[in-house]
Design an enzyme around this catalytic site. Structure first.
Site, PDB file in Angstrom:
ATOM      1  N   CYS A  13       0.826  -1.206   0.000  1.00  0.00           N
ATOM      2  CA  CYS A  13       0.000   0.000   0.000  1.00  0.00           C
ATOM      3  C   CYS A  13       0.861   1.258   0.000  1.00  0.00           C
ATOM      4  O   CYS A  13       0.622   2.188  -0.769  1.00  0.00           O
ATOM      5  CB  CYS A  13      -0.954  -0.023   1.187  1.00  0.00           C
ATOM      6  N   TYR A  14       1.873   1.294   0.867  1.00  0.00           N
ATOM      7  CA  TYR A  14       2.763   2.453   0.886  1.00  0.00           C
ATOM      8  C   TYR A  14       3.444   2.628  -0.463  1.00  0.00           C
ATOM      9  O   TYR A  14       3.618   3.744  -0.956  1.00  0.00           O
ATOM     10  CB  TYR A  14       3.862   2.264   1.943  1.00  0.00           C
TER      11      TYR A  14
END
Lengths: 352, 352, 352, 352
Positions: free
Chosen positions: C156-157
C-alpha cells in the site's frame, strides 16, 4: 513536610495501573516504592508506558518472591486480574497485616459467596477476606471505608449507575421494578489485553451493545440496590462500547413513586450530594457529557423529565479510569490513611 | 439498453445530497441532470465534495429561476431544509405535475396538520400536498408508495426504531405502555451546517444525550406506532451522539404481552422480514454492530432476552445516510418508477 | 450472460480478505467458490465478518488437504502471511498450473533474491516462481500483467509513493538524490492480528512514526525507482500511523531537475495519467484528502510548489485496502482474465 | 501562605482560554479575577465550557468598558484573535502599565514590521509594543523573558519545530539549506470557530495537508532559525491535520554537516536539554508518540538515523494547547513573576 506513605501498585502495566501512577506521582503524601507487572518484570515503567519516561520510578517486578513483610507497604493498590487477586492478597495480608489494601479487581466486591460463585463460575478462595472487605463506593460507604483494611473498589459501570440511583432508592422515590440502565463505555474499560475485538479498526467508527442480559457488573448493582432498598432489586442493564478512550455514560429510565416528579428526584440528588467534591448534580433539565469529566475524579449527574408523565430520565457520567477506578481508589486511600479526601485528586477535566 | 430517468437532486451540498449522488452515479437507470445548492450555486460539485472530482456532474444551480416544466424531471429528490421544502415542492409540482418527488425533509411526514404545527412551531404551508404524501417506510408502506407522486422519506432515528417495533405492535406482542427506545447516532445525522457543537474537538472522545424528552422524530414515532396499534402509543425516546460518522443504533426495551417470550418476538420479526433484501434479522441472541451496515442499505436487527422474566432487549442498526435517508429514498424511487427495488443499492457494507 | 470465473480467496479472515469478498460479491464475472482461514476453519464467513451475514458464501476451510487440481480455480487471490505464501503457491501452481494467482503478500514483489533475503531475513523458498512473478503496479506494468500467471500485488505504501514518482523519474524531471517520502497510514494497514500496540486505546487520539529508517516497503521502492531511473535510487521514507481506519497519504518532497518547475512536474503527471480510470491528478495547487478516496479504487495526486524555488511538494492518497491492496488485486485479475479493467471497481468513494 | 497574583484571561471562550483556566485553577499563586469573551459576555464560564461547572469563576465580560487601571491585574493572558489583540493591549498597557502581558496571539511574535505586514496583509497597529515584546520560547529566550512586560507566546507548530532545531542550528551541526519539516496537528489547533471544514464528519477518518507552501507560522520559523544561524534560513514546512484533538508532531529531515552523525545530533540535543523540566530527549533511536505528552507541558524529542548516510530523522511532539500554547504561557508567567518555572505545570500526561 508531612511524611509520605510507602505505596505499591500491583499490576502497573495495565490502564488502571498507569492511571494510579499518573495521580500518585503528584500526590503530596504518596511515594511509589513498588510496581509489579508479571510479563513485563524487569522492564522500566517507561518501556510499557512511555509517558513516564521523564520520571523516576521503580523497576517493574514480578510478585513471586516479594517479601511483603520486609517491604512494609503502607498501602497496596491491587490492579490484578480477577482470581489472581485472591491469592496474592491472602499472602500479602498474612505477611504484612498492617498494610492497607485498595483492590481494584472484582474479587472482593460481592459480600455473598454464593453470588460470587454464580457470577464468576468458581468458589471464592479467600472467604475470610471477602467478609472483611468494605465496598468502596466512597460517597455511600464513607464511614466504613475509614476503618477498613481491605477496600473493594467498585466497578466503573456500577459506580456510574449507583451514584444517581442509591439516593433515590433510599428515599423510596422511584419504582423499583421498572429501572432501565442503558450504559455506554469508552474502550479503556476493556483493559489492555491484546484482543482482536478491541483493535482500533474493529471498534472505531461504530457502536454496539455487548454482554446483553448477563454482564458481571449486574451482581454488584443487585447487591447495592437491594441493600439500599431493603428488598431485592433487579434492574435491566445493557452495556455498550463507544469509540472513545475514556468515559462511562448511563442513561437511566425511572418512574417516580407516590407522586414524585422528576423535579423531586432532582432535588433529592442535589441535596444528597450538596457537600460532595466529586459528585456534581447539574441544574434540572441539563444533560451531562462524558468529555467534561475526562481525566477528573468528578461525576456529573443530570435529571430531566420524560414526555411521559411521571417518568424521569437521569444521566450520569464519569471517567472510567478515574472515578470509575483509580481516582476512587486514591479517594479511598485518602480516607483509610486519614488524609484530606481530595488530596491528589484535584485535577480539572481535560477538555477538549 | 433501458432508458434512464432524468433525476434532479435539490440540496446537493449536504450529506444526504452527496450520498444520493454517490449512489445515483452507479444506478443503471438514473441520469443526474440537475443539482441545486443555494449558497454554492455556480460551483462545481467537486468544489463542495472533492470525492466527485473524477466524475462529470452538472454544475450546482440555485432553485430560484429554474423552470420545472422545461426541465421535465422524472424524479426529484428533495434534500432541502425543513419549511423551505414546502414552498419549493408546491411550485415544482404545480409546474411539473408529472415529476415524482422523494422528499428527505421532515415536511411531509406527519399526516396530521395539528401535530405538524405543534412540533414545528408554525402552520403547514402546503396542506394539500401533505394530504397526498405517502410515508416512505418502504417495508411497511410498500403498496402505497408504488402509486405515490410525493413520498415523505422517514427520518433516520424513526426508520431504525420503526422497523423492529411495527411488526411487534401489529402482532399485539408487546406491552405498548412500557417501550423505551435508547437511540444513538453518528455525527452525519447532524448535517453539514457549521455549528460549534459539531466541531471535531467538541464531539470526539466523548458521548452525550441531547433533545431529551422533546426530539422532533417523536412525532413520527407516535404517528406510525399509533397507526400500527390502532390506538395512541407514546414511547420514551432518548437520542445520543456517538463520535463516529455514520450509524444509528437503537436499544429497545420491551415487555412481551400475553406470554410472548423474547424468542417469540424474534420469531415474529424473522418471519415478517424473511423475504426482505434490506432488513436482516440476526439469529436469536446475536447483537448487531453499526459498523457492519456502514455504507449499505441494510438494517440489522437482533433480539435478546433480558435477565428479567418476560422482557426483551431489541437492537437495530442502520447507516443513517443510506437506509436512514438516501438509500431508502432510492429504494422508494425504484418502487415509484417500477424498477427492481434493489437497483443501485447492492453495495456491501464497508467494514472496517 | 457471460460465464463467471471460479474464485478462491486464501486468507479470507483478514482485512484484505474481507475487502476482496466485499468487491467480488458484486463483480459481474466472479463467483466465490473457496474461502480459507486457518484458525477459523469450519466457521461461516459471517462469524468472522458479520457484515456478510445476509450473503451466501462458502464455509471457511483450512488450506491443508485442499485438492487444487480438483478445485479448478480460475483465479486464486492469496492474502496469506509472508513466507507461508511461498509454500502454498508452490503447491497450488504445481497441482493446478492453469490457475491464475494474484498474491497480496510481499513474497513475490522483489525480483532480486538477495534483496529478499536481506529484507526478510531468510532465503526465498520458491525462487522459480519469484522469477516468473510480475510486479502488479497496474498503471506501470499493465502490459506484462496481462500475460502473467502470478501477479505480485504491490504494497500500500509503495503504490501510493510509486504512482506519483515513477512518471517523474522516467521523465528525468527530478533530482534523484533528494527525495523525501513522509508517509501516513490508517490502522487497517497493520492488519487484524491482536497486538497490544494496535488496540483502540493505544492508537486513538495520537500520532507517531514507526519503522523509521528500516521499513520493508523500502525494498520495493528501491526496486521500482531504480528500474524507472536506470540507476540505483534510494529515497528517504518514514511511515506514520494515523488514528483512522483507511487511507495512505504520502507527502513527497522533490526538487525539479534541469529547470523543471512544479508546474512542469504537474503537467507530466497529468499527461501520464490522462486516460487512467483509477489515478486522478488534481488541478495544480490543489491538495488531496484521504477521505475522498475511501472505499474507492482511485488515487488522488496533488502537486504544489514549495516556497523554496525549484522545489515541489507532491501529495498522493489512496485507500490502503482498495487501490493499496484488494482493489488493485481485482484490477489485476481483470487484466489477467481479459475483463474490462474497471469491472467490479466502480464504487464511488464513501465520504463522509 | 504566599499571596496570589490577580490574573485576567482575555478570550476565555476559546480552547487556549479554557486551557489557561484549567491550569490556573490549580496554580498555587494564581487567582483568576477576570474572564472576557465578546459574544458570550454575561454568561457563566460553565455555559461555554461545562467542565468548569463545579468551580467558582468570574462571569464572562466584554472588554469594551473595562477599566484596566482599576482592575489592577498582575498578569493578563491574551488569547484574542489576531489584530484585535494589538488594539486591546495598547489600551491595557496604557491604562495599567504595571500589568504583565502574556500574549497567545501571533501579533507580537515577529520583530520585523515588514515581515508582519507581508504575512498578515496589513500594517502593524502597535509598533512600539512590537519592539518591546519578547519572543516567548522559554527554553531559548529565558533570560529576556524574565524581564519582559510583554511576552509573545510562540505558535504551536513553531515551538515543536524550534525546540529540536535551534540547538542544532546554533551548534552549526546541520546543513541549513536542506531542512524539511513535515508537521501534523490535532484539531484543537484550528480553534473553536464554527467552520464547515472543522466539523467532525469532515475531519474524522481522514488525513490531509493544508496551507502547503504558505502557512503563517513559517514567518516565525524564519525569524528564529535565522537568528540562531546568524544568516537567513528558509525551511520547507508542510502542516497536516490529524483526526485527534490534541498534539503536534514534527518529522524533521536534516543532513549532518562537517561529519556530524545522527548520534552526534542526538548528543547535542541531550546535552542542551539535560536540565530542562519540559523538554525530554529520548534515548537515540526511540520514536516519540504525541499521545504520551497529552495534557502535559512536556515536549518529547527523538533522533534516529536515516538509511541514507549522513541524514537524520528527528521527531518532536507536544500538546498544542499546553506546551504549544497555554502551558508555555503559564511557564512564561512564572518567569515574569519570579515563581518557580514549573509551578502549576506538573500535570503528568493523560494516556490513554
Amino acid at each position: 513536610m508531612a511524611t509520605k506513605s510507602k505505596i505499591g501498585v500491583l499490576g502497573a502495566s495495565g490502564y488502571t495501573g498507569s492511571e494510579l501512577v499518573r495521580m500518585l506521582l503528584r500526590h503530596p503524601r504518596a511515594e511509589i516504592v513498588l510496581l509489579t507487572a508479571e510479563r513485563s518484570a524487569g522492564k522500566a515503567m517507561r518501556d510499557v508506558f512511555p509517558q513516564f519516561s521523564p520520571f523516576d520510578l521503580p523497576t517493574l517486578l514480578a510478585i513471586e518472591g516479594l517479601d511483603w513483610g520486609k517491604l512494609g507497604l503502607d498501602v497496596a493498590f491491587c490492579a490484578l486480574p480477577h482470581a489472581t487477586t485472591q491469592k496474592v492478597l491472602k499472602d500479602l495480608l498474612a505477611q504484612a497485616p498492617g498494610t492497607k489494601v485498595i483492590d481494584l479487581s472484582a474479587d472482593f466486591r460481592l459480600h455473598d459467596t454464593a453470588a460470587y460463585a454464580k457470577w464468576y463460575g468458581h468458589e471464592h478462595h479467600a472467604t475470610e477476606l471477602q467478609k472483611e472487605a468494605v465496598y468502596g463506593l466512597t460517597e455511600i460507604h464513607r464511614r466504613e471505608i475509614r476503618h477498613a483494611r481491605l477496600v473493594a473498589n467498585p466497578g466503573c459501570y456500577t459506580t456510574c449507575a449507583e451514584l444517581p440511583l442509591i439516593p433515590l432508592i433510599k428515599a423510596k422515590a422511584i419504582d423499583l421494578d421498572e429501572i432501565v440502565v442503558d450504559a455506554k463505555s469508552g474502550m479503556t474499560g476493556a483493559g489492555r489485553a491484546a484482543k482482536e475485538a478491541m483493535l482500533f479498526s474493529e471498534v472505531s467508527e461504530g457502536f454496539h451493545a455487548y454482554g446483553v442480559g448477563h454482564h458481571r457488573h449486574m451482581a454488584e448493582l443487585d447487591q447495592e440496590f437491594s441493600l439500599a432498598a431493603g428488598r431485592d432489586v433487579v434492574v435491566t442493564f445493557t452495556p455498550h462500547l463507544v469509540p472513545m478512550n475514556r468515559g462511562i455514560y448511563s442513561t437511566i429510565y425511572v418512574r417516580g413513586k407516590r407522586g414524585r416528579t422528576p423535579e423531586d428526584l432532582h432535588a433529592i440528588l442535589l441535596k444528597f450530594y450538596m457537600k460532595e467534591s466529586f459528585v456534581h448534580v447539574l441544574p434540572f433539565g441539563e444533560v451531562p457529557q462524558s468529555r467534561h469529566v475526562r481525566g477528573s475524579n468528578i461525576t456529573f449527574i443530570g435529571v430531566t423529565k420524560d414526555r411521559i408523565e411521571g417518568r424521569a430520565i437521569i444521566m450520569s457520567t464519569l471517567d472510567n479510569l478515574v472515578k470509575g477506578a483509580s481516582g476512587q481508589a486514591i479517594q479511598n486511600m485518602n480516607l483509610v490513611m486519614g488524609y484530606a479526601e481530595t488530596l491528589g485528586l484535584e485535577q480539572v477535566a481535560l477538555f477538549p
